[in-house]
Design a protein around this motif. Structure first.
Motif, PDB file in Angstrom:
ATOM      1  N   SER A   1     -35.114 -55.112  47.651  1.00 58.43           N
ATOM      2  CA  SER A   1     -36.063 -54.639  46.638  1.00 58.43           C
ATOM      3  C   SER A   1     -35.557 -55.010  45.245  1.00 58.43           C
ATOM      4  O   SER A   1     -34.390 -55.359  45.052  1.00 58.43           O
ATOM      5  CB  SER A   1     -36.231 -53.123  46.735  1.00 58.43           C
ATOM      6  N   LEU A   2     -36.475 -54.929  44.280  1.00 57.24           N
ATOM      7  CA  LEU A   2     -36.161 -55.127  42.861  1.00 57.24           C
ATOM      8  C   LEU A   2     -35.693 -56.539  42.538  1.00 57.24           C
ATOM      9  O   LEU A   2     -34.938 -56.753  41.588  1.00 57.24           O
ATOM     10  CB  LEU A   2     -35.105 -54.110  42.391  1.00 57.24           C
ATOM     11  N   ARG A   3     -36.122 -57.507  43.321  1.00 50.84           N
ATOM     12  CA  ARG A   3     -35.897 -58.909  42.990  1.00 50.84           C
ATOM     13  C   ARG A   3     -37.247 -59.559  42.718  1.00 50.84           C
ATOM     14  O   ARG A   3     -38.292 -59.047  43.106  1.00 50.84           O
ATOM     15  CB  ARG A   3     -35.179 -59.644  44.126  1.00 50.84           C
ATOM     16  N   SER A   4     -37.191 -60.701  42.066  1.00 49.34           N
ATOM     17  CA  SER A   4     -38.448 -61.408  41.800  1.00 49.34           C
ATOM     18  C   SER A   4     -39.073 -61.818  43.126  1.00 49.34           C
ATOM     19  O   SER A   4     -38.392 -62.270  44.041  1.00 49.34           O
ATOM     20  CB  SER A   4     -38.197 -62.641  40.937  1.00 49.34           C
ATOM     21  N   GLY A   5     -40.372 -61.629  43.230  1.00 51.59           N
ATOM     22  CA  GLY A   5     -41.063 -61.939  44.467  1.00 51.59           C
ATOM     23  C   GLY A   5     -41.604 -63.354  44.487  1.00 51.59           C
ATOM     24  O   GLY A   5     -41.246 -64.203  43.673  1.00 51.59           O
ATOM     25  N   GLN A   6     -42.487 -63.617  45.453  1.00 53.42           N
ATOM     26  CA  GLN A   6     -43.083 -64.942  45.615  1.00 53.42           C
ATOM     27  C   GLN A   6     -44.268 -65.166  44.680  1.00 53.42           C
ATOM     28  O   GLN A   6     -44.765 -66.282  44.581  1.00 53.42           O
ATOM     29  CB  GLN A   6     -43.524 -65.135  47.070  1.00 53.42           C
ATOM     30  N   VAL A   7     -44.724 -64.122  44.001  1.00 53.26           N
ATOM     31  CA  VAL A   7     -45.816 -64.281  43.041  1.00 53.26           C
ATOM     32  C   VAL A   7     -45.270 -64.952  41.787  1.00 53.26           C
ATOM     33  O   VAL A   7     -44.405 -64.415  41.101  1.00 53.26           O
ATOM     34  CB  VAL A   7     -46.438 -62.918  42.679  1.00 53.26           C
ATOM     35  N   GLN A   8     -45.752 -66.139  41.501  1.00 54.40           N
ATOM     36  CA  GLN A   8     -45.238 -66.907  40.367  1.00 54.40           C
ATOM     37  C   GLN A   8     -45.768 -66.398  39.038  1.00 54.40           C
ATOM     38  O   GLN A   8     -45.067 -66.409  38.028  1.00 54.40           O
ATOM     39  CB  GLN A   8     -45.604 -68.397  40.535  1.00 54.40           C
ATOM     40  N   ASN A   9     -46.998 -65.954  39.015  1.00 54.63           N
ATOM     41  CA  ASN A   9     -47.620 -65.507  37.775  1.00 54.63           C
ATOM     42  C   ASN A   9     -48.380 -64.214  38.044  1.00 54.63           C
ATOM     43  O   ASN A   9     -49.462 -64.217  38.637  1.00 54.63           O
ATOM     44  CB  ASN A   9     -48.572 -66.587  37.237  1.00 54.63           C
ATOM     45  N   LEU A  10     -47.787 -63.092  37.634  1.00 52.41           N
ATOM     46  CA  LEU A  10     -48.418 -61.805  37.908  1.00 52.41           C
ATOM     47  C   LEU A  10     -49.752 -61.645  37.183  1.00 52.41           C
ATOM     48  O   LEU A  10     -50.667 -61.003  37.692  1.00 52.41           O
ATOM     49  CB  LEU A  10     -47.470 -60.670  37.507  1.00 52.41           C
ATOM     50  N   GLY A  11     -49.867 -62.238  35.985  1.00 56.10           N
ATOM     51  CA  GLY A  11     -51.127 -62.163  35.258  1.00 56.10           C
ATOM     52  C   GLY A  11     -52.258 -62.785  36.050  1.00 56.10           C
ATOM     53  O   GLY A  11     -53.349 -62.209  36.166  1.00 56.10           O
ATOM     54  N   GLU A  12     -52.009 -63.972  36.613  1.00 52.52           N
ATOM     55  CA  GLU A  12     -53.025 -64.634  37.421  1.00 52.52           C
ATOM     56  C   GLU A  12     -53.302 -63.856  38.708  1.00 52.52           C
ATOM     57  O   GLU A  12     -54.434 -63.813  39.192  1.00 52.52           O
ATOM     58  CB  GLU A  12     -52.583 -66.057  37.750  1.00 52.52           C
ATOM     59  N   PHE A  13     -52.249 -63.243  39.241  1.00 57.57           N
ATOM     60  CA  PHE A  13     -52.425 -62.451  40.466  1.00 57.57           C
ATOM     61  C   PHE A  13     -53.390 -61.298  40.224  1.00 57.57           C
ATOM     62  O   PHE A  13     -54.336 -61.093  40.989  1.00 57.57           O
ATOM     63  CB  PHE A  13     -51.068 -61.919  40.934  1.00 57.57           C
ATOM     64  N   TRP A  14     -53.162 -60.549  39.131  1.00 55.37           N
ATOM     65  CA  TRP A  14     -54.028 -59.401  38.867  1.00 55.37           C
ATOM     66  C   TRP A  14     -55.441 -59.835  38.497  1.00 55.37           C
ATOM     67  O   TRP A  14     -56.414 -59.159  38.820  1.00 55.37           O
ATOM     68  CB  TRP A  14     -53.429 -58.536  37.756  1.00 55.37           C
ATOM     69  N   GLN A  15     -55.529 -60.976  37.855  1.00 55.24           N
ATOM     70  CA  GLN A  15     -56.864 -61.499  37.535  1.00 55.24           C
ATOM     71  C   GLN A  15     -57.613 -61.842  38.830  1.00 55.24           C
ATOM     72  O   GLN A  15     -58.809 -61.566  38.962  1.00 55.24           O
ATOM     73  CB  GLN A  15     -56.739 -62.731  36.648  1.00 55.24           C
ATOM     74  N   ALA A  16     -56.886 -62.426  39.790  1.00 54.60           N
ATOM     75  CA  ALA A  16     -57.515 -62.764  41.066  1.00 54.60           C
ATOM     76  C   ALA A  16     -57.912 -61.503  41.833  1.00 54.60           C
ATOM     77  O   ALA A  16     -58.905 -61.493  42.562  1.00 54.60           O
ATOM     78  CB  ALA A  16     -56.557 -63.606  41.910  1.00 54.60           C
ATOM     79  N   MET A  17     -57.135 -60.421  41.665  1.00 52.86           N
ATOM     80  CA  MET A  17     -57.440 -59.155  42.329  1.00 52.86           C
ATOM     81  C   MET A  17     -58.574 -58.405  41.636  1.00 52.86           C
ATOM     82  O   MET A  17     -59.088 -57.422  42.149  1.00 52.86           O
ATOM     83  CB  MET A  17     -56.200 -58.266  42.369  1.00 52.86           C
ATOM     84  N   GLY A  18     -58.940 -58.854  40.448  1.00 53.68           N
ATOM     85  CA  GLY A  18     -60.034 -58.218  39.721  1.00 53.68           C
ATOM     86  C   GLY A  18     -59.665 -56.911  39.065  1.00 53.68           C
ATOM     87  O   GLY A  18     -60.544 -56.090  38.770  1.00 53.68           O
ATOM     88  N   GLY A  19     -58.380 -56.700  38.824  1.00 51.50           N
ATOM     89  CA  GLY A  19     -57.949 -55.443  38.227  1.00 51.50           C
ATOM     90  C   GLY A  19     -57.026 -55.663  37.046  1.00 51.50           C
ATOM     91  O   GLY A  19     -56.623 -56.777  36.741  1.00 51.50           O
ATOM     92  N   LYS A  20     -56.682 -54.572  36.372  1.00 52.61           N
ATOM     93  CA  LYS A  20     -55.768 -54.662  35.244  1.00 52.61           C
ATOM     94  C   LYS A  20     -54.333 -54.693  35.754  1.00 52.61           C
ATOM     95  O   LYS A  20     -54.021 -54.179  36.831  1.00 52.61           O
ATOM     96  CB  LYS A  20     -55.977 -53.462  34.325  1.00 52.61           C
ATOM     97  N   PRO A  21     -53.421 -55.280  34.988  1.00 51.68           N
ATOM     98  CA  PRO A  21     -52.014 -55.334  35.416  1.00 51.68           C
ATOM     99  C   PRO A  21     -51.431 -53.941  35.608  1.00 51.68           C
ATOM    100  O   PRO A  21     -51.758 -52.997  34.888  1.00 51.68           O
ATOM    101  CB  PRO A  21     -51.331 -56.075  34.260  1.00 51.68           C
TER     102      PRO A  21
END
Length: 220
Positions: free
Chosen positions: A152-172
């Motif tokens: 836990s608490l290491r960087s994950g496989q998501v390269q860009n969290l901003g783009e991830f949340w945008q794709a999920m349709g929600g706020k960060p």
């Protein structure tokens, strides 16, 4: 097997979360994709499985032989057994609440601070473990001989969290990355992996040339 991993993580958290942290309305652990809609369901701890991939560093080509020996049509055979594939399952952990905003000077009454409090408790739970205890493992994971590491608490496989949340349709949202490595058994057709066993051997001994010459001389 992934469902068993979900149930394992759910049990790990629910067994360790303090009752005084989460209010009397309780909480729910969800594995659905995170979105603004789940805020309407009370307090939600969301574990989103967003990445599944082989851990190549733990890859093994070792083969073993399954015993006891089986008999097929009068012939003794054994079965080749391959090492399990080690698979990293990465989760994004977030907390969602529909707690209304309050004018009181109380951090527990501010929605995102309340979410951070719960997320902080989850963080403390996860860092206690390097491996998931065998008593927590559920379903098919109980039958595995290999340990189940958790990071836990290491960087994950998501390269860009901003783009991830945008794709999920929600706020960060504040989040924790958690990766669990599970063994996936190598399953093949039994008939393809059966191998005849060598149960007898034949050894032929011949005299050396020196011995043969000595025998010839002695016969003269």
């Amino acid at each position: 097997m992934l469902k068993d991993l979900d149930e394992t993580l759910k049990l790990l958290l629910s067994n360790n979360l303090k009752n005084d942290v989460i209010d009397q309305r309780g909480y729910k652990i969800s594995f659905e994709p995170p979105s603004q809609e789940i805020e309407n369901e009370g307090t939600i701890i969301n574990l989103f499985l967003y990445d599944i991939r082989e851990n190549v560093e733990l890859r093994s080509s070792v083969r073993s032989w399954d015993m006891p020996i089986q008999a097929t049509e009068g012939q003794r055979v054994s079965k080749r057994v391959f090492a399990s594939t080690r698979v990293d399952c990465s989760y994004l952990i977030t907390v969602w609440t529909n707690r209304p905003q309050s004018n009181r000077d109380d951090s527990n009454q501010v929605p995102f601070l309340y979410e951070h409090q719960i997320l902080g408790e989850i963080m403390q739970i996860l860092v206690r473990y390097r491996y998931i205890p065998s008593t927590i493992l559920q379903g098919t994971l109980k039958k595995q001989e290999l340990p189940v590491p958790i990071i836990s608490l290491r960087s994950g496989q998501v390269q860009n969290l901003g783009e991830f949340w945008q794709a999920m349709g929600g706020k960060p949202k504040a989040s924790i990355h958690c990766t669990v490595t599970i063994p996936v058994p190598y399953v093949v057709d039994d008939e393809q992996e059966k191998v005849p066993l060598i149960t007898t051997s034949k050894v032929t001994l011949e005299s050396s040339s020196v011995q043969r010459n000595q025998q010839k001389n002695s016969s003269k």
